[in-house]
Design a protein around this motif. Structure first.
Motif, short mmCIF file in Angstrom:
data_model
loop_
_atom_site.label_atom_id
_atom_site.label_comp_id
_atom_site.label_asym_id
_atom_site.label_seq_id
_atom_site.Cartn_x
_atom_site.Cartn_y
_atom_site.Cartn_z
N GLU A 269 -74.57 93.81 -37.99
CA GLU A 269 -74.60 95.26 -38.17
C GLU A 269 -74.53 96.03 -36.84
O GLU A 269 -73.86 97.06 -36.75
CB GLU A 269 -75.86 95.67 -38.92
N THR B 291 -71.21 94.27 -44.04
CA THR B 291 -72.29 94.33 -43.07
C THR B 291 -73.43 95.12 -43.68
O THR B 291 -73.35 95.60 -44.80
CB THR B 291 -71.81 94.96 -41.74
N THR C 77 -67.05 97.14 -39.26
CA THR C 77 -66.93 95.77 -39.78
C THR C 77 -65.47 95.43 -40.10
O THR C 77 -65.03 94.29 -39.91
CB THR C 77 -67.84 95.54 -41.02
N LYS D 197 -68.43 88.45 -42.83
CA LYS D 197 -69.56 89.30 -42.49
C LYS D 197 -69.55 89.64 -41.00
O LYS D 197 -69.05 88.87 -40.18
CB LYS D 197 -70.89 88.63 -42.85
#
Length: 278
Positions: free
Chosen positions: A84, A63, A266, A81
């Motif tokens: 964020e 991230t 993440t 991914k």
């Protein structure tokens, strides 16, 4: 079950953690000239330092703004991914144990993420953060080195920089104690010592972030704020945020591994997705 590697890729700094059986494993931070070098340097060092082989890694999750440079699996490992802001919320919730709070991610700038149970959403931000602190220090103090700025600030006197309520009134004002800030940098003189200026810059950045965070929670009923990011390591946080707590009746929390919460988040995103698939 293997270890899940969570990586927060910044422009020049990468933070990496392992998550195994719900436990955070050996977080580290690496700085390099560009995000790709920083990422691969951090990943290699992490595996080496913790004696982890590629076969021990179940999943890699990335991230951060630098993750846009990653378009292929790292070392052939499964790689995913995470948004964020979602990573901020998951990591802060994990570290603080709070299910209702506003996450204050103190990076180059500052973002605010509202968490209400599983509802995690970005609600805004301000362009004040670590980048502001370093930029002003570079221009005024001729340095952007964190350690040097902190060393100078520890010897500074904020009374020579900021105008306080006690400077303009002989009695506390309604809701404002004598040591509350009336105006940032209002008392600074052209020949102010570097130590005082360094402290003034840090206080300005941290106070501005705290005040903006409180304003972001208006009409939400939220009184808890979770601070994450590198700025949480500044010792002045222990003075400024308790003062804001008393002033506004709120609570600021700095969880363990606060500077690594986004990387933790993440990795948690993968664990969460895996459970939902069962």
């Amino acid at each position: 079950m293997g270890i899940v590697i969570g990586i927060d890729v910044g422009i020049s700094t990468t933070k990496i953690v392992g998550l195994h059986d719900g436990r955070v494993v050996s977080p580290i931070r690496i700085t390099a000239a560009d995000p790709v070098t920083s990422l691969y340097g951090a990943f290699g060092k992490y595996l080496h330092d913790n004696n982890i082989s590629l076969g021990d890694v179940e999943q890699v999750m990335v991230t951060g703004v630098g993750s846009a440079y990653i378009d292929e699996p790292l070392y052939g490992l499964p790689t995913g991914k995470t948004d964020e802001f979602l990573a901020d919320g998951l990591g802060a919730r994990f570290g603080s144990g709070l299910t209702k709070a506003i996450v204050v991610s103190m990076g180059t700038g500052t973002s605010f993420v509202q968490c209400c149970g599983d509802d995690i959403r970005h609600i805004g931000g301000i362009g004040i953060g670590g980048g502001t602190l370093q930029g002003l220090s570079r221009v005024i103090l001729n340095t952007s080195e964190w350690k040097q700025i902190q060393t100078l600030a520890m010897q500074g006197d904020i009374h020579n920089i900021n105008l306080l309520i006690g400077d303009i009134s002989t009695h506390p004002l309604p809701g404002l104690p004598m040591n509350a800030t009336a105006s940032l940098f209002s008392k600074a003189q052209y020949d102010a010592p570097r130590e005082d200026i360094a402290l003034g810059i840090i206080v300005m950045v941290l106070q501005s972030i705290g005040s903006a965070a409180i304003l972001s929670a208006l009409n939400s009923g939220i009184k808890d704020f979770v601070l994450i990011g590198n700025l949480t390591l500044l010792p002045q946080c222990k003075e400024i945020y308790p003062m804001l707590e008393k002033l506004y009746g709120v609570h600021f929390h700095i969880p363990k591994y606060s500077e690594f919460c986004t990387a933790i988040g993440t990795a948690l995103h993968y664990e969460q997705s895996k459970k939902q698939q069962r």
